[in-house]
Design a protein around this motif. Structure first.
Motif, PDB file in Angstrom:
ATOM      1  N   GLN A 137      31.379  26.497   7.272  1.00  0.00           N
ATOM      2  CA  GLN A 137      30.486  27.469   8.269  1.00  0.00           C
ATOM      3  C   GLN A 137      29.203  28.155   7.961  1.00  0.00           C
ATOM      4  OE1 GLN A 137      31.695  26.768  11.356  1.00  0.00           O
ATOM      5  NE2 GLN A 137      29.777  27.524  12.550  1.00  0.00           N
ATOM      6  N   ASN A 138      29.424  29.204   6.679  1.00  0.00           N
ATOM      7  CA  ASN A 138      28.150  29.225   6.184  1.00  0.00           C
ATOM      8  C   ASN A 138      26.879  28.914   6.071  1.00  0.00           C
ATOM      9  OD1 ASN A 138      28.395  32.190   6.978  1.00  0.00           O
ATOM     10  ND2 ASN A 138      30.074  32.467   5.149  1.00  0.00           N
ATOM     11  N   LYS A 177      27.043  25.491   6.774  1.00  0.00           N
ATOM     12  CA  LYS A 177      26.354  24.441   8.377  1.00  0.00           C
ATOM     13  C   LYS A 177      25.120  24.486   8.706  1.00  0.00           C
ATOM     14  CE  LYS A 177      28.891  22.502  12.207  1.00  0.00           C
ATOM     15  NZ  LYS A 177      29.867  22.830  13.345  1.00  0.00           N
ATOM     16  N   ASP A 178      24.293  25.821   8.789  1.00  0.00           N
ATOM     17  CA  ASP A 178      22.872  25.672   9.293  1.00  0.00           C
ATOM     18  C   ASP A 178      21.605  26.293   8.618  1.00  0.00           C
ATOM     19  OD1 ASP A 178      22.994  28.501   7.790  1.00  0.00           O
ATOM     20  OD2 ASP A 178      23.322  29.159  10.022  1.00  0.00           O
ATOM     21  N   GLY A 179      22.199  25.567   7.224  1.00  0.00           N
ATOM     22  CA  GLY A 179      21.088  24.965   6.245  1.00  0.00           C
ATOM     23  C   GLY A 179      20.429  26.361   5.514  1.00  0.00           C
ATOM     24  N   ILE A 180      20.679  27.640   6.032  1.00  0.00           N
ATOM     25  CA  ILE A 180      20.670  29.225   5.380  1.00  0.00           C
ATOM     26  C   ILE A 180      20.866  29.140   4.380  1.00  0.00           C
ATOM     27  CG2 ILE A 180      20.154  31.619   5.732  1.00  0.00           C
ATOM     28  CD1 ILE A 180      20.582  31.429   8.793  1.00  0.00           C
ATOM     29  N   LYS A 229      16.266  36.838   2.331  1.00  0.00           N
ATOM     30  CA  LYS A 229      17.843  36.508   3.482  1.00  0.00           C
ATOM     31  C   LYS A 229      18.107  38.076   4.440  1.00  0.00           C
ATOM     32  CE  LYS A 229      17.312  32.298   2.003  1.00  0.00           C
ATOM     33  NZ  LYS A 229      18.691  31.002   1.336  1.00  0.00           N
ATOM     34  N   ILE A 246      19.440  37.187   9.885  1.00  0.00           N
ATOM     35  CA  ILE A 246      20.197  36.536   8.646  1.00  0.00           C
ATOM     36  C   ILE A 246      22.093  36.775   9.074  1.00  0.00           C
ATOM     37  CG2 ILE A 246      20.463  35.558   6.206  1.00  0.00           C
ATOM     38  CD1 ILE A 246      17.538  34.382   6.468  1.00  0.00           C
ATOM     39  N   SER A 279      23.612  36.253  11.877  1.00  0.00           N
ATOM     40  CA  SER A 279      24.384  35.060  11.458  1.00  0.00           C
ATOM     41  C   SER A 279      25.213  34.327  10.773  1.00  0.00           C
ATOM     42  CB  SER A 279      22.970  33.653  11.161  1.00  0.00           C
ATOM     43  OG  SER A 279      22.456  33.925   9.893  1.00  0.00           O
ATOM     44  N   THR A 280      25.275  35.370   8.844  1.00  0.00           N
ATOM     45  CA  THR A 280      26.294  34.908   8.228  1.00  0.00           C
ATOM     46  C   THR A 280      27.089  35.541   8.586  1.00  0.00           C
ATOM     47  OG1 THR A 280      24.208  35.113   6.570  1.00  0.00           O
ATOM     48  CG2 THR A 280      26.689  35.670   5.674  1.00  0.00           C
ATOM     49  N   ASN A 327      28.961  33.418  11.435  1.00  0.00           N
ATOM     50  CA  ASN A 327      29.281  31.744  10.968  1.00  0.00           C
ATOM     51  C   ASN A 327      30.443  32.572  10.402  1.00  0.00           C
ATOM     52  OD1 ASN A 327      27.919  30.641  11.449  1.00  0.00           O
ATOM     53  ND2 ASN A 327      26.108  31.023  10.011  1.00  0.00           N
ATOM     54  N   LYS A 355      33.200  32.662  13.033  1.00  0.00           N
ATOM     55  CA  LYS A 355      33.850  31.052  13.224  1.00  0.00           C
ATOM     56  C   LYS A 355      34.618  30.924  12.296  1.00  0.00           C
ATOM     57  CE  LYS A 355      29.050  30.849  15.947  1.00  0.00           C
ATOM     58  NZ  LYS A 355      27.615  30.323  15.823  1.00  0.00           N
TER      59      LYS A 355
END
Length: 257
Positions: free
Chosen positions: A188-189, A191-194, A231, A237, A240-241, A244, A247
């Motif tokens: 999940q972490n 997944k978004d490419g960060i 980041k 970020i 979102s972290t 994630n 999630k």
């Protein structure tokens, strides 16, 4: 006449000696009472002070109450640990401290889990140090479905970057469960490419070793890497972290059930 004076002197001496004996006895009894009463009072006061100071250093911000009723059939319980705290700042670059980053990410994790119907306990919600053994006891008392500890990585060489999820299975204990949980959160972490994917790793980490519940530790980037450090200073970020991580936990639980 001389004899009478001697008798008077003798009577006076006897009377004076009796008064002295009476005075000394009263004084001893009085002082003895003071020692008996006041000495234990002072000692107990000192012990109470030391005990309270030790308790303040070890207590949780919001300790789990053992008399709190938990319906394990209804309550979906997660424990989130923002690593370090208080005098233990973790790793840092200048005024950027790991302990503060961990708490920010963990708070977002907690918030997202609560929004999705989970009951969440944090090992700390303020800038306080919680000993690792106390964290282990806290987790083992609550017996959550999942326990996750959140950290930030560092290394002497600044080329290392990315996010990784650690698990540890003492003597194979919960091996498959912990690996699957680590995989779910890591997936999940990235997944978004960060974050660069550093994968899942097995390591004997104390906070994982002390836990009897399914658990992992997430290293959210390298503070020593310039790109990751930027980041870690970006609130969006961090959010979102944290979400994630939540999630990944939810996906693991749903897939398990």
């Amino acid at each position: 006449m001389r004899r009478k004076n001697k008798e008077r002197l003798l009577v006076s001496c006897i009377f004076f000696n009796l008064l002295m004996v009476l005075f000394v006895n009263c004084d001893i009894k009085y002082n003895k009472n003071i020692l008996v009463v006041s000495k234990p009072h002072v000692v107990l006061g000192e012990k109470k002070k030391v005990a309270k100071e030790n308790l303040d250093n070890l207590k949780m911000d919001k300790p789990f109450k053992m008399d709190e009723k938990i319906d394990r059939k209804l309550d979906r319980i997660i424990v989130v640990d923002p690593g370090h705290g208080g005098v233990d700042k973790g790793t840092n670059i200048g005024n950027l401290y790991e302990k503060n980053i961990n708490l920010a990410i963990a708070s977002y994790t907690k918030s997202y889990l609560q929004q999705n119907g989970f009951k969440v306990y944090m090992t700390r919600e303020e800038d306080k140090l919680i000993p690792l053994k106390e964290i282990g006891n806290f987790v083992n008392d609550i017996r959550p479905e999942v326990f996750v500890s959140i950290h930030v990585n560092s290394f002497k060489e600044n080329k290392y970057e990315g996010i990784s999820t650690y698990y540890y299975d003492p003597n194979g204990f919960q091996r498959e469960e912990r690996i699957e949980l680590a995989k779910s959160i890591q997936k999940q972490n990235i997944k978004d490419g960060i974050w660069h994917d550093r994968g899942i790793l097995r390591q004997n980490i104390a906070v994982l070793r002390y836990s009897n519940s399914n658990c992992v530790l997430v290293e959210c980037g390298f503070i020593t890497n310039e790109g990751d450090r930027k980041k870690l200073q970006d609130e969006s970020i961090l959010k979102s972290t944290g979400e994630n991580i939540a999630k990944g936990i939810i996906n693991y639980i749903n897939n398990k059930n």
